[in-house]
Design an enzyme around this catalytic site. Structure first.
Site, mmCIF file in Angstrom:
data_model
loop_
_atom_site.group_PDB
_atom_site.id
_atom_site.type_symbol
_atom_site.label_atom_id
_atom_site.label_comp_id
_atom_site.label_asym_id
_atom_site.label_seq_id
_atom_site.Cartn_x
_atom_site.Cartn_y
_atom_site.Cartn_z
ATOM 1 N N HIS A 18 48.342 48.270 30.386
ATOM 2 C CA HIS A 18 48.321 47.033 29.583
ATOM 3 C C HIS A 18 47.070 47.031 28.708
ATOM 4 C CE1 HIS A 18 45.330 45.317 32.289
ATOM 5 N NE2 HIS A 18 46.110 45.615 33.315
ATOM 6 N N HIS A 21 43.700 48.605 29.898
ATOM 7 C CA HIS A 21 43.614 50.070 29.890
ATOM 8 C C HIS A 21 43.430 50.580 28.457
ATOM 9 C CE1 HIS A 21 46.136 49.036 33.491
ATOM 10 N NE2 HIS A 21 45.128 49.666 34.033
ATOM 11 N N CYS A 137 42.573 47.687 51.486
ATOM 12 C CA CYS A 137 43.495 47.143 50.474
ATOM 13 C C CYS A 137 44.067 48.329 49.688
ATOM 14 C CB CYS A 137 42.783 46.184 49.531
ATOM 15 S SG CYS A 137 43.852 45.718 48.143
ATOM 16 N N CYS A 140 43.503 48.002 45.826
ATOM 17 C CA CYS A 140 42.137 48.329 45.383
ATOM 18 C C CYS A 140 41.768 49.748 45.792
ATOM 19 C CB CYS A 140 41.093 47.427 46.037
ATOM 20 S SG CYS A 140 41.226 45.692 45.675
ATOM 21 N N CYS A 161 43.710 40.346 50.498
ATOM 22 C CA CYS A 161 42.713 40.800 49.524
ATOM 23 C C CYS A 161 42.347 39.642 48.599
ATOM 24 C CB CYS A 161 43.296 41.956 48.712
ATOM 25 S SG CYS A 161 42.259 42.417 47.326
ATOM 26 N N HIS A 164 43.797 40.793 45.033
ATOM 27 C CA HIS A 164 45.246 40.929 44.831
ATOM 28 C C HIS A 164 46.083 39.917 45.597
ATOM 29 C CE1 HIS A 164 43.728 44.899 43.594
ATOM 30 N NE2 HIS A 164 44.667 44.782 42.688
ATOM 31 N N LYS A 318 42.191 35.722 34.664
ATOM 32 C CA LYS A 318 42.331 37.168 34.732
ATOM 33 C C LYS A 318 43.761 37.535 34.347
ATOM 34 C CE LYS A 318 41.113 40.784 37.879
ATOM 35 N NZ LYS A 318 42.050 41.566 38.474
ATOM 36 N N LYS A 321 49.855 40.930 36.447
ATOM 37 C CA LYS A 321 51.321 41.001 36.377
ATOM 38 C C LYS A 321 51.918 39.764 37.036
ATOM 39 C CE LYS A 321 52.459 44.855 34.365
ATOM 40 N NZ LYS A 321 51.429 45.830 34.362
HETATM 41 O O1 ME8 Z 1 40.589 51.415 38.957
HETATM 42 N N1 ME8 Z 1 40.080 44.096 30.875
HETATM 43 O O2 ME8 Z 1 42.433 52.334 37.897
HETATM 44 P P1 ME8 Z 1 43.068 51.040 37.172
HETATM 45 C C1 ME8 Z 1 39.399 45.204 30.544
HETATM 46 N N2 ME8 Z 1 42.202 54.523 39.288
HETATM 47 N N3 ME8 Z 1 39.633 46.407 31.085
HETATM 48 C C2 ME8 Z 1 40.591 46.498 32.008
HETATM 49 C C3 ME8 Z 1 41.357 45.376 32.416
HETATM 50 C C4 ME8 Z 1 41.060 44.135 31.801
HETATM 51 N N4 ME8 Z 1 41.712 43.020 32.084
HETATM 52 N N5 ME8 Z 1 42.245 45.781 33.338
HETATM 53 C C5 ME8 Z 1 42.051 47.127 33.498
HETATM 54 C C6 ME8 Z 1 41.349 52.346 38.736
HETATM 55 N N6 ME8 Z 1 41.065 47.562 32.692
HETATM 56 C C7 ME8 Z 1 41.044 53.729 39.290
HETATM 57 C C8 ME8 Z 1 39.934 54.363 38.481
HETATM 58 S S1 ME8 Z 1 38.245 56.372 37.970
HETATM 59 C C9 ME8 Z 1 37.708 57.724 38.761
HETATM 60 C C10 ME8 Z 1 39.490 55.705 38.990
HETATM 61 C C11 ME8 Z 1 40.587 48.953 32.557
HETATM 62 O O3 ME8 Z 1 44.392 51.490 36.678
HETATM 63 C C12 ME8 Z 1 39.103 49.067 32.905
HETATM 64 O O4 ME8 Z 1 38.601 50.259 32.362
HETATM 65 O O5 ME8 Z 1 43.008 49.870 38.063
HETATM 66 C C13 ME8 Z 1 39.152 49.158 34.408
HETATM 67 O O6 ME8 Z 1 37.957 49.636 34.969
HETATM 68 C C14 ME8 Z 1 40.311 50.111 34.583
HETATM 69 O O7 ME8 Z 1 41.244 49.742 33.538
HETATM 70 C C15 ME8 Z 1 40.977 50.049 35.953
HETATM 71 O O8 ME8 Z 1 42.132 50.835 35.913
#
Ligand code: ME8
Length: 703
Positions: A18, A21, A137, A140, A161, A164, A318, A321
């Site tokens: 979304h 990301h 969790c 997380c 959590c 979540h 925040k 979904k």
């Molecule tokens: O945490 N606003 O993956 P993830 C801004 N796999 N950025 C956001 C956001 C938001 N509302 N939501 C997500 C993970 N992000 C692990 C990471 S790294 C070795 C492993 C972005 O799919 C932001 O960069 O939950 C956040 O840190 C990341 O997506 C979390 O992605």
């Protein structure tokens, strides 16, 4: 060799991307393009995190194997990154990293072995076998301590959590532990000796206090019988590595750590250390666990870990979904150009702080800053060159004997005034960019747009064109406007690669602004006689009502959406429908009734200030507490009754006008040392803060 390595997090392959990301990718892509433009060989990594119980469960739910689940999500990511111009084919990432790659398994196992063979700074074994008893969790991918979960309402039920709101898993099994508790002093010394290691400052302070609070050893494996989808622990295949242990290591396996082929292809020594961009949600993993693993494995630490804030919906909630308020990327892409989206997210979020995302705000900014701002400057300049100069860039030189004529119509005969202004703005832009203050950098670039606009409006080329004697003045004004555009395309290339290239082409220039190092730009290098290209609108105006109704129709039918129109009444006054600007109340319309002498006005000391911080005051709905720098030794503390109309985070960095000699007074227990000047209109007296479109130093006096 001058190289640079930038990474985004690798995203969980359990669900589709979304806006959040997309945002981190846009920031990394912008940084990478800026580096490449300066001739620095740059490697940009993004990708997916594909192991762990959460992916296993998502796969099960979708009737897929975990690998099929990961492949499905990855194919969506790849399609999305191509559509948003972020993939390799569009000059974006260099690798889409996947933790299911065999070379990743090799590198991860290598680091585990190195750590296992070493000793902690306190002389112990960094990895030991023990028994884990606690709550986990899956969403997380994190073990939770008592203060990190919600206790159950009924006995016998699992806790939930806090993030979540889902039930936690009970884990009670044999596990390998990483002796994190032995690394506290080593980590604190890193934060101390490298103040830029964790950025911004506020996040660094959080990390330091977390580590000072004491570190617990970290469970880094699960029994294969509980979690099988992951990298096996070397020499003990009954255990699967903890997903975060494997995921973090991707940053080095991608460039060749532990695998000769990758090493040849990319080069660990060439690109490491990296700048890690992450959301603040996963800062602890990157700023505490990751450096501890690297210290233990004897690997150099990253260049820096930079945490940005989170995108919230227009109501400050925040995005999730469950609430249905995430921004759907397909909807976004359908209605907005990539460049407008990139510009908006970089301009709107003060880097490091949370930001609010709404389609209406995106439309407003696109229309004001892009269509009426940069787009209009480009089309009016080029159209006039077409009309008055036979579509060729005119000469910027006003002959000696025509200088007086130019002066007479108010045109500055000294070209270096404008050139000097733009050079200073270019330097400031570069500094802000280096500090990742994208919003400020763009504000600076738009001060150039305003300056050029003002030059055109003041000079009135359409009038000059009627006077044959003024043809050199007309040419000089249009040359300056076109040269300003050339500079803007170079500055803005990393932010808006498509639009910059389009303006560049319309200027009739060869190559690309991507190849021009902005620090090497020289005023006046735009060649006289260059035939301009076809003039096309770069940012067409968006019809707000029509687009909003289309967006609302496009959105998935469930849940609450992230448009301002859907704001819950009463929760966000800023989202109330605004009265049209022209319709001030009758009270506002009453003319000036009495006059003052200039000396009376001189009594009011009005100063330019810059908001350093802004926050709400508990139980005072209307007041914001701000710290404002007006060029004095200490910033002023100022209270302003604007909280219902301004989000505090958006005010930070903004230039304002302060009444500096107003007698201090106390409001709600806080001393206010001045007043912020704002227009007030409508029945509610809606405040609109006075500001500047051009750059002006703090403390400058308004006269
Ligand atoms: O945490 N606003 O993956 P993830 C801004 N796999 N950025 C956001 C956001 C938001 N509302 N939501 C997500 C993970 N992000 C692990 C990471 S790294 C070795 C492993 C972005 O799919 C932001 O960069 O939950 C956040 O840190 C990341 O997506 C979390 O992605």
């Amino acid at each position: 060799m001058n190289t640079f390595y930038v990474t985004t997090p690798i995203y969980y392959a359990n669900s589709l991307p979304h806006l959040g990301h997309l945002y981190t990718m846009i920031v990394a892509d912008t940084i990478a393009r800026a580096k490449r433009q300066r001739g620095i060989e740059t490697y940009f990594l993004t990708g997916t995190d594909e192991h762990g119980i959460n992916i296993e469960r998502a796969a099960q739910k979708a009737g897929r194997t975990p690998k099929e689940q990961a492949d499905y999500v990855v194919s969506y990511y790849k399609k999305m990154t191509a559509e948003f111009g972020l993939d390799t084919a569009h000059g974006g990432y260099d690798i889409f990293m996947r933790t299911t790659e065999p070379f990743h398994y090799e590198g991860v196992s290598e680091l585990w072995r190195r750590i296992a063979k070493s000793k902690t700074p306190k002389g112990n074994d960094p990895i030991y076998k023990g028994h884990y008893e606690g709550w986990f969790c899956a969403a997380c991918a994190e073990y939770k301590t008592e203060d990190e979960y919600q206790k159950p309402k009924n006995e016998g039920e699992p806790p939930t959590c806090l993030i979540h709101d889902t039930p936690l898993d009970r884990v009670s099994e044999e596990s390998y532990f990483f002796r994190l508790s032995d690394y506290d002093e080593a980590l604190l010394s890193v934060y101390e000796t490298r103040p830029d290691f964790v950025r911004p400052e506020s996040r660094r302070n959080e990390v330091i206090s977390f580590v000072r609070g004491g570190l617990q050893d970290l469970s880094v494996s699960r029994l294969k019988t509980s979690v099988s989808w992951g990298v096996p622990v070397p020499d003990d295949p009954a255990h699967t590595m903890y997903v975060w242990f494997d995921a973090l290591i991707n940053y080095i396996t991608a460039i060749g750590f532990g695998n000769e082929e990758r090493q040849q292809k990319v080069g660990f020594d060439r690109f490491w250390p990296a700048l890690h961009l992450v959301g603040k949600d996963i800062l602890r993993f990157h700023a505490v666990y990751w450096p501890a693993f690297l210290i233990a494995g004897g690997v150099e630490l990253p260049r820096a870990v930079v945490a940005h804030g989170m995108w919230l919906d227009p109501n400050g909630r925040k995005m999730s979904k469950t609430l249905g308020n995430t921004i759907e990327l397909d909807v976004l892409q359908k209605h907005f150009s990539i460049d407008a989206i990139r510009y908006f997210v970089l301009r709107e979020m003060v880097f490091g702080q949370d930001g609010r995302f709404g389609y209406e705000a995106l439309i407003d900014r696109s229309n004001s800053d892009l269509a009426s701002g940069l787009g209009n400057l480009s089309s009016r300049t080029l159209t006039m060159i077409g009309k008055y100069c036979d579509s060729h860039v005119p000469s910027g030189v006003i002959p000696e004997d025509k200088l007086l004529l130019a002066k007479r119509v108010g045109v500055d005969t000294d070209e270096t005034t404008l050139a000097g202004f733009i050079e200073t703005a270019r330097d400031q832009f570069g500094l802000h960019f280096q500090n990742l203050a994208f919003s400020r950098a763009l504000e600076t670039a738009w001060s150039i747009v305003s300056r050029a606009d003002k030059m055109i409006t003041d000079a009135k080329p359409w009038d000059l064109a009627k006077d044959e004697n003024q043809k050199h003045t007309l040419a000089a004004v249009l040359f300056r406007a076109a040269e300003t555009l050339r500079w803007l395309t170079v500055l803005l290339h990393p932010v808006m690669p498509g639009a910059s290239q389009a303006i560049w082409n319309q200027l009739g220039l060869e190559g690309s602004p991507a190849q021009i190092d902005p620090t090497k730009l020289k005023w006046g290098e735009l060649k006289e006689g260059t035939a301009i290209g076809d003039v096309q609108p770069i940012f067409p105006r968006i019809d707000k009502a029509k687009t909003m109704s289309e967006i609302n129709a496009d959105q998935k039918p469930t849940g609450v959406h992230a448009t301002e129109a859907d704001a819950v009444p009463g929760t966000a006054p800023a989202t109330k429908p605004e009265p049209p600007m022209k319709h001030a109340t009758e009270a506002d319309a009453v003319g000036v009734t009495s006059f003052i002498e200039i000396d009376d006005f001189a009594k009011v000391d009005l100063r330019v200030g810059q908001v350093l911080s802004a926050e709400r005051i508990p139980k005072a709905d209307k007041l914001l507490l701000m710290k404002v720098d007006i060029g004095e030794e200490q910033p002023r503390q100022i209270l302003a009754g604007i909280a219902q109309y301004y989000e505090p985070e958006k005010l930070v960095g903004r230039k304002v006008v302060i009444v500096a000699n107003l007698k201090p007074r106390k409001l709600r227990g806080y001393e206010s040392q001045g007043m912020v000047v704002a227009a007030s209109y409508g029945e509610e007296g809606r405040p609109v803060i006075a500001t500047f479109t051009e750059d002006v130093p703090n403390g400058a006096r308004l006269k």
